[in-house]
Design an enzyme around this catalytic site. Structure first.
Site, mmCIF file in Angstrom:
data_model
loop_
_atom_site.group_PDB
_atom_site.id
_atom_site.type_symbol
_atom_site.label_atom_id
_atom_site.label_comp_id
_atom_site.label_asym_id
_atom_site.label_seq_id
_atom_site.Cartn_x
_atom_site.Cartn_y
_atom_site.Cartn_z
ATOM 1 N N PRO A 108 17.509 9.253 32.229
ATOM 2 C CA PRO A 108 18.691 10.133 32.271
ATOM 3 C C PRO A 108 18.335 11.599 32.060
ATOM 4 O O PRO A 108 19.175 12.476 32.272
ATOM 5 C CB PRO A 108 19.584 9.600 31.146
ATOM 6 C CG PRO A 108 18.781 8.629 30.372
ATOM 7 C CD PRO A 108 17.591 8.230 31.181
ATOM 8 N N GLU A 135 14.771 2.844 23.909
ATOM 9 C CA GLU A 135 15.374 4.170 23.726
ATOM 10 C C GLU A 135 14.750 5.222 24.638
ATOM 11 O O GLU A 135 15.301 6.278 24.857
ATOM 12 C CB GLU A 135 15.231 4.628 22.275
ATOM 13 C CG GLU A 135 16.109 3.873 21.318
ATOM 14 C CD GLU A 135 17.585 3.976 21.686
ATOM 15 O OE1 GLU A 135 18.129 5.073 21.604
ATOM 16 O OE2 GLU A 135 18.166 2.939 22.067
ATOM 17 N N ARG A 173 16.879 3.988 53.772
ATOM 18 C CA ARG A 173 17.825 4.059 54.890
ATOM 19 C C ARG A 173 17.638 5.327 55.717
ATOM 20 O O ARG A 173 18.187 5.458 56.803
ATOM 21 C CB ARG A 173 19.263 3.883 54.419
ATOM 22 C CG ARG A 173 19.784 4.991 53.553
ATOM 23 C CD ARG A 173 21.134 4.652 52.961
ATOM 24 N NE ARG A 173 22.206 4.632 53.946
ATOM 25 C CZ ARG A 173 22.694 5.711 54.565
ATOM 26 N NH1 ARG A 173 22.177 6.893 54.316
ATOM 27 N NH2 ARG A 173 23.683 5.606 55.416
ATOM 28 N N ASP A 188 26.269 10.890 57.549
ATOM 29 C CA ASP A 188 26.623 10.497 56.183
ATOM 30 C C ASP A 188 27.277 11.616 55.409
ATOM 31 O O ASP A 188 26.944 12.772 55.598
ATOM 32 C CB ASP A 188 25.346 10.202 55.377
ATOM 33 C CG ASP A 188 24.748 8.886 55.701
ATOM 34 O OD1 ASP A 188 25.434 8.057 56.277
ATOM 35 O OD2 ASP A 188 23.566 8.712 55.356
HETATM 36 N N1 ADE Z 1 17.778 5.031 32.759
HETATM 37 C C1 ADE Z 1 18.845 5.011 31.949
HETATM 38 N N2 ADE Z 1 19.834 5.760 32.439
HETATM 39 C C2 ADE Z 1 19.392 6.290 33.608
HETATM 40 C C3 ADE Z 1 19.949 7.158 34.573
HETATM 41 N N3 ADE Z 1 21.169 7.664 34.459
HETATM 42 N N4 ADE Z 1 19.185 7.476 35.646
HETATM 43 C C4 ADE Z 1 17.945 7.000 35.760
HETATM 44 N N5 ADE Z 1 17.358 6.183 34.876
HETATM 45 C C5 ADE Z 1 18.076 5.825 33.804
#
Ligand code: ADE
Length: 262
Positions: A108, A135, A173, A188
């Site tokens: 994230p 984590e 794709r 797209d």
């Molecule tokens: N791992 C946990 N959350 C994630 C996300 N939003 N994007 C990529 N990998 C992740």
């Protein structure tokens, strides 16, 4: 194109790769996905892949040794520029080293995935994806092994596996031959920088709701202009910030000025 996916849960990938377009892409040899279980590279009887964070706090952290062993065991160390690896200065904040095979950490904290990044990855013949669990990763994986970090959205998943599948799907794709329709990816949403126009199919009337007459008219020039205006309208309403970077003609701009005026 080949993806090497490093994961503690290879089973997550099984059914998505056995259905629909991804299945067909694999069968036709356009896509190869090699799954590597990080646990197979962990040492000791218990093959431990996580540990407590230094400094305390909750959660577990993915240990560096099995992740490095897995990636280096599969990709080797030579062509990834390891060794010159610590010349971080002057490189982008995320990609701190050059590599002929991008080594992408799904996290994230990564750069936000979009169509532009999908196109970028589609230029390569081979991409490695590392899926995190727990984590997070020991920071040395990020600093000295990965060459890129990608997030698929501002939310936290239980692991990087679903994110890796999203990346594989969006990238493959774009490769010629993967979609049945050769123009498939060019209209797209996001390909042109705009959201896509609305689609209709038969019947012309369903529960009293008619398809727009213009689409049934057979006048291709009018249909094209209607589609363009619908794409502009939809983008203006839903994602106006995309208009700042979209390629717009003078006609498009006039249409948008009229919308703003109304
Ligand atoms: N791992 C946990 N959350 C994630 C996300 N939003 N994007 C990529 N990998 C992740």
């Amino acid at each position: 194109m080949r993806f090497d996916v490093f994961t503690l849960f290879p089973g997550i990938f099984e059914s998505p790769l056995k259905e629909s377009m991804l299945k067909r892409a694999i069968e036709s040899g356009l896509l190869e996905v090699q799954l590597h279980n990080i646990r197979d590279y962990a040492e000791g009887r218990h093959q431990v892949t996580d540990d407590y964070p230094y400094g305390g706090g909750g959660g577990m952290v993915m240990k560096p040794e099995p992740v490095f062993a897995a990636v280096e065991g599969v990709l080797g160390t030579g062509d990834r520029g390891l060794g010159i690896g610590d010349q971080d200065a002057g490189q982008s904040a995320i990609s701190n080293r050059q590599s002929t095979i991008p080594i992408v950490l799904l996290t994230p904290q990564g750069r936000l995935f979009n169509q532009q990044i999908a196109l970028e990855l589609a230029q390569y013949d081979r991409v490695a994806l590392i899926c995190g669990r727990y984590e997070g990763f020991d920071e040395r994986i990020r600093e000295h092994l990965a060459t890129d970090e990608i997030s698929i959205g501002d939310y936290v998943l239980t692991g990087g596996e679903l994110a890796a599948l999203v990346v594989v799907d969006a990238v493959i794709r774009l490769k010629p031959g993967v979609l049945g329709d050769p123009t498939g990816a060019s209209d797209d949403s996001h390909a042109s920088g705009l959201l896509e126009y609305p689609h209709y199919t038969r019947p012309p009337e369903f529960r009293g709701w008619r398809a727009p007459e213009i689409l049934l008219s057979g006048d291709h020039a009018k249909v094209d202009r209607w589609r363009r205006e619908q794409a502009l309208l939809r983008t203006w309403r839903r994602r106006p910030e995309l208009l700042d970077r979209a390629e717009l003609s003078e006609l498009d701009r006039a249409f948008l000025r009229q919308l703003a005026h109304e």
